[in-house]
Design a protein around this motif. Sequence first.
Motif, PDB file in Angstrom:
ATOM      1  N   GLU A 108      51.123  34.048  13.465  1.00  0.00           N
ATOM      2  CA  GLU A 108      49.702  33.868  13.235  1.00  0.00           C
ATOM      3  C   GLU A 108      49.456  33.144  11.927  1.00  0.00           C
ATOM      4  OE1 GLU A 108      47.777  34.471  15.527  1.00  0.00           O
ATOM      5  OE2 GLU A 108      48.916  35.829  16.814  1.00  0.00           O
ATOM      6  N   GLY A 131      42.083  36.161  18.671  1.00  0.00           N
ATOM      7  CA  GLY A 131      43.401  36.091  19.294  1.00  0.00           C
ATOM      8  C   GLY A 131      44.524  36.335  18.320  1.00  0.00           C
ATOM      9  N   GLU A 182      47.335  38.496  16.743  1.00  0.00           N
ATOM     10  CA  GLU A 182      48.144  39.610  17.219  1.00  0.00           C
ATOM     11  C   GLU A 182      48.431  40.578  16.078  1.00  0.00           C
ATOM     12  OE1 GLU A 182      52.560  40.514  19.146  1.00  0.00           O
ATOM     13  OE2 GLU A 182      51.949  38.457  18.651  1.00  0.00           O
ATOM     14  N   LYS A 201      39.678  45.353  14.021  1.00  0.00           N
ATOM     15  CA  LYS A 201      40.296  45.269  15.352  1.00  0.00           C
ATOM     16  C   LYS A 201      39.479  44.367  16.278  1.00  0.00           C
ATOM     17  CE  LYS A 201      42.966  46.555  18.825  1.00  0.00           C
ATOM     18  NZ  LYS A 201      42.260  45.909  19.948  1.00  0.00           N
ATOM     19  N   ARG A 202      38.171  44.497  16.229  1.00  0.00           N
ATOM     20  CA  ARG A 202      37.331  43.679  17.098  1.00  0.00           C
ATOM     21  C   ARG A 202      37.428  42.195  16.712  1.00  0.00           C
ATOM     22  NH1 ARG A 202      31.400  45.921  17.238  1.00  0.00           N
ATOM     23  NH2 ARG A 202      31.238  43.975  18.485  1.00  0.00           N
ATOM     24  N   PHE A 243      39.911  40.631  15.057  1.00  0.00           N
ATOM     25  CA  PHE A 243      41.253  40.128  15.382  1.00  0.00           C
ATOM     26  C   PHE A 243      41.381  39.833  16.877  1.00  0.00           C
ATOM     27  CE2 PHE A 243      44.139  41.604  11.640  1.00  0.00           C
ATOM     28  CZ  PHE A 243      43.414  40.786  10.785  1.00  0.00           C
ATOM     29  N   ASP A 244      40.850  40.699  17.702  1.00  0.00           N
ATOM     30  CA  ASP A 244      40.919  40.471  19.147  1.00  0.00           C
ATOM     31  C   ASP A 244      40.117  39.230  19.533  1.00  0.00           C
ATOM     32  OD1 ASP A 244      42.488  42.689  19.377  1.00  0.00           O
ATOM     33  OD2 ASP A 244      40.873  44.024  20.066  1.00  0.00           O
ATOM     34  N   ALA A 245      38.969  39.045  18.904  1.00  0.00           N
ATOM     35  CA  ALA A 245      38.149  37.877  19.240  1.00  0.00           C
ATOM     36  C   ALA A 245      38.831  36.574  18.824  1.00  0.00           C
ATOM     37  CB  ALA A 245      36.780  38.001  18.565  1.00  0.00           C
TER      38      ALA A 245
END
Length: 763
Positions: free
Chosen positions: A626, A701, A703, A694-695, A697-699
């Motif tokens: 990343e 992408g 990891e 967390k939200r 990072f998920d948006a």
Amino acid sequence: MNVRRLLFPIGAWLLALLLVAAPAQAQEAGAPGAADANATLAELLENPETRQQLIDRLRGLAEAAPAQAADGALAEPSLPRRLAEATSRIAGDLGNQLSGLVQALGGLFSDGLGEDGTFDMAAFVGAAINLGLVILATVALFLVIRRLARPVFTRLSQWTLTGQGLQPLIRLVIGVALAALVDVLVVALAYVGGNLVATFAVGESGELSTRASLFLNAFLVIELLKAAVRTLFASRYEGLRLLPIAAGDASYWNRWIARLIGLAGYGLMVVVPLVNAYLSPTLGKAVGTLIMLGAYAYAVAVVLGNRQRLREALNRKAGQTTMTASRVSLQLFARTWHLFALAYFTVVLVLTLTRPEDALPFVLLATLQTLVTVLVGMLVSSFLTQTIGRRIRLGDDLRRKLPLLEPRLNSYVPTALRVIRAVILIGVAMVVLSAWGAFDLAGWYASEAGRGLVGKLVSVFLILVVAAATWLGLASLIEHKLSPETGGGVPSARAQTLLALFRNALAIALITLTAMIVLAEIGINIGPLIAGAGVLGLAIGFGAQKLVQDIITGIFIQVENAMNTGDVITVGGVTGVAEKLSIRSVGIRDLNGTYHIVPFSSVDTVSNYMRDFAYHVGEYGIAYREDIDEAIQALRNAFEELSGDEEHKASLLEPLEVSGVTALADSSVNIRVRIKTTPGNQWAVGRAYNRLVKRHFDAAGIEIPFPHTTLYFGVDKEGGAPPANVRVMPRDAAADDGSSERRLAASSPDEAPPEVHNRGDED
């Protein structure tokens, strides 16, 4: 010489009598026998031998006097014997009076009692008619004047019942006092009118006969007594009745007491003197005895007849009383009131029979003092009950600033009322006993012991009042400082802790000092007590060194403001919220709800998470593939979203602090950030921020590495990896046999076998 020796005893006794009764001899020095006695005494004193014998004789008499006094003291009759003698004497007097009555009546009808030996019927009838006219005129004037004064009594009664501006008890006292004054004026006017009628309209003009004077004086005294009784039992005017009883009961008791006063008063003050003057003193004494016996029998019959009725009324009154002391007192009086009444009438009868010459004035004065004393005590007690006996209500502003002052005052008032009522009861009892001669109140107070006791009681009372006022003032001041609604605002945790400790220490110090001062005031030497307390404290200090260490450490912890109630701390290996903080220990409630008490002697380090500000320190790992800058931007975006949250934005003190990459770990790149928050909110802020990270990072992408497993099938000697025998099973078959394993076949033998990864931080 023999003659002189024979005269020696006579001379010795004469000298003794002269020494004992010198004033009497001085007054009788001119008597005929005094000169001979003085000459004989002088002759005895001139002779040395007789003089020496006289001296020896006087010394013997002086030595024998104490022994005789002691024998007399030992021979003094006991109380039961004196009571028996008094009873026997009264019974003998009654018998003699009855015998004298019979003899006087016999002489009256046989010999006559006039100056010439005959009974002058015409003079007797004329005197009776004149006296009857005086009585009729006086009573008629009294009834007419009282009838004219009735509107005044009615208005006073209405004012006491419905008036405004004063307390009901004060209105009642003022109304009764004014009504009593009007009643006294009515009696006085009737008395003056009777005197005018007796002087100018009846008998010889300008002269007041003895008969009329006796009646008028008796009328004045008796009607004044009835007026005093009417203040208690006013039957027609409810607003002028001091005793809280019904109108029917008031009418009954007023009528009964008035009859008793009239019977005894007119009988002893009019009938008996007239019988003494015109018939016979013996007959008059017997008539007085019969009058008192009749009044006593009448009083006893009325008391016993109303025993149960008055007892039930007093018990009902006791049931309506809210204070325990008053209720118990009324219930006790309900059971014993008839005993007090019978004792009073018995004492009056005995005094009248044993002291007929001054019994009536003494009884009247003692009764008046008793009634006034009891009435004043009841009024003072009722006034205190109406004034401070009810619940105290403070102003809204004062109650807001001092929230605990009102309940504290209301808790002190019942105790103060009980003490004051006990003092009033003791004072009333002492005055009543003094009025009846059973206790010399004035003499006792004039004595050193009486003045000392009263002074000590007053001093102790003032000391207790000052101590209570000091505690109220200081405790209220502390509450004022602790109240968030006062000018100081919400106090800090340190101020709350220190003020609470100061209040407890103040209570202990004030109680100790007050007890010491009171003991010293009542005459107890507190020096040994203080010395004993010092020795005891020294012994406790040696035997409880751990306790002393706890206290000393606690004092320094409070002075350094290391912790306060409500702080999240770590003390003695225990982390939690400080719920209770004393001078020797701290009570901590941990995350699981367990309550720990940690003594200060076991505290080496105090970790306080609630001082000034706090930080949420977070380290977030990303995969090696990343972009670090992209991850840092995602962290900033998460903080911006947190700053817009209404719930948490007030807890954020500074912008996000990004420390950068702190470690290249085995399976992640760690980035550290720090958020400055208000004390105590770092954990809530940290939880909310982790959710947003967390939200974001998920948006984006990005990891976040998690634990995974790599399957290794081995290599041959040439370093080549053999193909893995992997078969792909249909999805339905895999579901049937419960296996989640995927079987894959290599595309060619030369290709390396695929790796099955379970993502994570370990290989």
